[in-house]
Scaffold this motif. Sequence first.
Motif: not given
Length: 352
Positions: A57-60, A205-209, A246-260
């Motif tokens: 069920a996940q979108y990857i 990442v890109n997420v489709d419509e 043009a491919s009906l994908n939406f750019p999504v920006e994630l922020e990730i906290r790195n490990n120590t």
Amino acid sequence: MKRVIIAVVIIAAALAGIMFLLNKNKAKNEAQTAVVAEKNAAVAVRADVADLREVNAQYISNGVFAPKQEVKLAAEAAGRVIRVLVDEGDFVRAGQTLAIVNGDKQSINVNNAQANFNNAKSELSRFESAYATGGVTQQQVEQARLQLENAKNNLKTAQISASDLNVTASFAGVVNKRSIEPGSYVNAGTEMFEIVNVSTLKLLVNVDEKNIGQVKVGQSIKVESTVLPDQTFNGTVKFIAPKADASLNFPVELEIRNNTANDLKAGMYGTAYFGGEGVVNVLTVPRTAFVGSVSSNQVFIVENGKAVLKTVVAGRSFGDYIEIISGVEKGTQVITSGQINLLDGTPIQIIK
């Protein structure tokens, strides 16, 4: 005369026999040609069946990690590099001095500007004292004040130019690149250092419509990297593009906290998992069943030996399979190859 007549009759009979055989063969050939033409009218295609399939069920979606902060530091004044205080790979603090450029000329300018300022200050004091006893006019005093203000501004300008000789870090990070050595001569604008901060990274990442409606700003997303298979990171959605590409994908920006240990590096591939884990049964067809692309929402189905064009509503993407919300039912045969040769109603022959 009798012999001539008999010969003519024999020749006529032979000709009649030959004509009969030719017409018979022609009819046979035409019949065979019609059968072949009828067979060749059917376009060879491959088909599959719309069916319920167990899918994740996940979108990857995949992307590349980038540093949250990155800057290339350049010289702001010309001169010769006296000292370089950091090496590539060193961690630096905000405001830390990274290199010093020869400042003889700038120091002279500061000294001259300081002397002019001190002189203008003394002149103003002298004129104010003289004005009290009537020795100078008010206009002369105002002129002295103006000269002091100009001298003050010139001193500030010289001090700023002198401070530009010390190249400092604008934020805490790691020296990714050093482009100078002691003794190098630099002009204003010459690149000297590249500083990156990987304590926090970005993943675009890109997420489709079909799935973008499930994504919200501030949402927590599981993020992994194939380079670090035993570690999982938490990403936060910071930005969702208001417009698709043009491919009906939406750019999504994630922020990730790195490990120590800052194991994540800028430039690594990352995978974002949208939605909860689990397996569901959904009606799907192969991705190759769609005419042109999934966004066309059109497929050919098999009906009474012919290709029939159907408009469907496509749902989520599950790799090689696409969810079908409506338009075809379970068990319907859909054509998966050969669509380029088909029109609505074209006779088909299914091959394996």
